[in-house]
Design an enzyme around this catalytic site. Structure first.
Site, PDB file in Angstrom:
ATOM      1  N   GLY A  46       4.420 -54.967  -9.869  1.00 28.88           N
ATOM      2  CA  GLY A  46       5.656 -54.215  -9.965  1.00 28.88           C
ATOM      3  C   GLY A  46       6.010 -53.993 -11.424  1.00 28.88           C
ATOM      4  O   GLY A  46       5.591 -54.752 -12.297  1.00 28.88           O
ATOM      5  N   GLN A  51      11.255 -52.024 -18.644  1.00 36.39           N
ATOM      6  CA  GLN A  51      10.113 -52.761 -19.205  1.00 36.39           C
ATOM      7  C   GLN A  51       9.234 -51.879 -20.087  1.00 36.39           C
ATOM      8  O   GLN A  51       8.417 -52.380 -20.855  1.00 36.39           O
ATOM      9  CB  GLN A  51       9.248 -53.359 -18.085  1.00 36.39           C
ATOM     10  CG  GLN A  51       9.938 -54.497 -17.348  1.00 36.39           C
ATOM     11  CD  GLN A  51       8.995 -55.130 -16.350  1.00 36.39           C
ATOM     12  OE1 GLN A  51       8.850 -54.641 -15.239  1.00 36.39           O
ATOM     13  NE2 GLN A  51       8.339 -56.200 -16.759  1.00 36.39           N
ATOM     14  N   CYS A  89       6.014 -62.320 -14.838  1.00 36.71           N
ATOM     15  CA  CYS A  89       6.574 -61.017 -15.224  1.00 36.71           C
ATOM     16  C   CYS A  89       5.774 -60.455 -16.391  1.00 36.71           C
ATOM     17  O   CYS A  89       5.434 -61.190 -17.318  1.00 36.71           O
ATOM     18  CB  CYS A  89       8.034 -61.214 -15.634  1.00 36.71           C
ATOM     19  SG  CYS A  89       8.846 -59.705 -16.191  1.00 36.71           S
ATOM     20  N   LEU A  90       5.519 -59.145 -16.342  1.00 38.58           N
ATOM     21  CA  LEU A  90       4.745 -58.519 -17.425  1.00 38.58           C
ATOM     22  C   LEU A  90       5.464 -58.630 -18.771  1.00 38.58           C
ATOM     23  O   LEU A  90       4.830 -58.578 -19.819  1.00 38.58           O
ATOM     24  CB  LEU A  90       4.483 -57.042 -17.104  1.00 38.58           C
ATOM     25  CG  LEU A  90       3.616 -56.758 -15.869  1.00 38.58           C
ATOM     26  CD1 LEU A  90       3.517 -55.264 -15.626  1.00 38.58           C
ATOM     27  CD2 LEU A  90       2.238 -57.391 -16.006  1.00 38.58           C
ATOM     28  N   HIS A 131      12.715 -58.800  -7.652  1.00 39.70           N
ATOM     29  CA  HIS A 131      12.425 -59.082  -9.063  1.00 39.70           C
ATOM     30  C   HIS A 131      12.628 -57.809  -9.909  1.00 39.70           C
ATOM     31  O   HIS A 131      13.284 -57.855 -10.954  1.00 39.70           O
ATOM     32  CB  HIS A 131      10.982 -59.595  -9.177  1.00 39.70           C
ATOM     33  CG  HIS A 131      10.499 -59.808 -10.581  1.00 39.70           C
ATOM     34  ND1 HIS A 131      10.161 -61.043 -11.074  1.00 39.70           N
ATOM     35  CD2 HIS A 131      10.270 -58.926 -11.583  1.00 39.70           C
ATOM     36  CE1 HIS A 131       9.765 -60.905 -12.337  1.00 39.70           C
ATOM     37  NE2 HIS A 131       9.810 -59.625 -12.670  1.00 39.70           N
ATOM     38  N   GLU A 132      12.074 -56.696  -9.423  1.00 43.82           N
ATOM     39  CA  GLU A 132      12.176 -55.443 -10.200  1.00 43.82           C
ATOM     40  C   GLU A 132      13.616 -54.938 -10.253  1.00 43.82           C
ATOM     41  O   GLU A 132      14.063 -54.431 -11.286  1.00 43.82           O
ATOM     42  CB  GLU A 132      11.260 -54.359  -9.618  1.00 43.82           C
ATOM     43  CG  GLU A 132       9.772 -54.704  -9.574  1.00 43.82           C
ATOM     44  CD  GLU A 132       9.230 -55.309 -10.848  1.00 43.82           C
ATOM     45  OE1 GLU A 132       9.710 -54.962 -11.945  1.00 43.82           O
ATOM     46  OE2 GLU A 132       8.323 -56.161 -10.761  1.00 43.82           O
ATOM     47  N   HIS A 135      15.612 -56.440 -12.943  1.00 44.04           N
ATOM     48  CA  HIS A 135      15.389 -55.819 -14.260  1.00 44.04           C
ATOM     49  C   HIS A 135      16.382 -54.688 -14.516  1.00 44.04           C
ATOM     50  O   HIS A 135      16.801 -54.473 -15.653  1.00 44.04           O
ATOM     51  CB  HIS A 135      13.976 -55.225 -14.337  1.00 44.04           C
ATOM     52  CG  HIS A 135      12.902 -56.209 -14.701  1.00 44.04           C
ATOM     53  ND1 HIS A 135      12.875 -56.867 -15.916  1.00 44.04           N
ATOM     54  CD2 HIS A 135      11.796 -56.625 -14.029  1.00 44.04           C
ATOM     55  CE1 HIS A 135      11.791 -57.657 -15.961  1.00 44.04           C
ATOM     56  NE2 HIS A 135      11.129 -57.533 -14.832  1.00 44.04           N
TER      57      HIS A 135
HETATM   58 CO    CO Z   1       9.377 -58.512 -14.393  1.00 47.99          CO
END
Ligand code: CO
Length: 157
Positions: A46, A51, A89-90, A131-132, A135
């Site tokens: 995701g 991000q 997380c990225l 999670h997304e 953000h």
């Molecule tokens: Co993330």
């Protein structure tokens, strides 16, 4: 398509509440495709617009490399149950932690072609969407996770 730069924890764009997407057009669809390409290249499941530096309410998720969802202005309208699992997380490379999430959700969103839709999700897809969406409100999983470790604690994946 193009790979975008992934912003890391500490970048102020990740702490902002994102603005609703106003215009769904070719330019937005290209941006969503670039987000997806960036996510796949980083082995993510995701990615949220902030991000990659855009403070707008758009996310791309694909937990099985078969079903990609582009969620524009998503809102969770139903939650059921609670489950704790390990997340990463990225934007937080090599950090993992346990996060409590709803087990089952329904999310209302607009598609990349401007259609309103509902999606029901459970398991990893439900976790990933939650999670997304965090953000989009400036929240990182490390803000709410317990037992944060460097490197993955579990070895099964
Ligand atoms: Co993330």
């Amino acid at each position: 398509m193009a790979l975008l730069e992934i912003k890391k924890a500490g970048d102020p764009v990740l702490k902002k509440v994102c603005a609703p997407v106003e215009k769904i057009d070719k330019r937005l669809r290209k941006f969503l495709d670039d987000m997806a390409e960036t996510m796949y290249a980083s082995e993510g499941v995701g990615i949220a617009a902030p991000q990659v530096g855009e403070s707008i309410r758009a996310v791309v998720v694909d937990v099985d490399k078969k079903n990609r969802y582009d969620l524009i202005n998503p809102v969770i309208t139903f939650r059921e149950g609670l489950v704790i699992d390990n997340e990463g997380c990225l934007s937080c490379p090599d950090l993992f932690g346990d996060v409590e999430r709803a087990a089952k959700i329904r999310v209302e969103y607009t598609t990349r072609f401007g259609k309103k839709k509902n999606l029901e999700a459970e398991g990893l897809l439900a976790r990933c969407i939650q999670h997304e969406l965090d953000h989009l409100d400036g929240q990182l999983f490390i803000d709410i996770a317990k037992n944060i470790t460097k490197g993955r604690k579990k070895t099964e994946e």
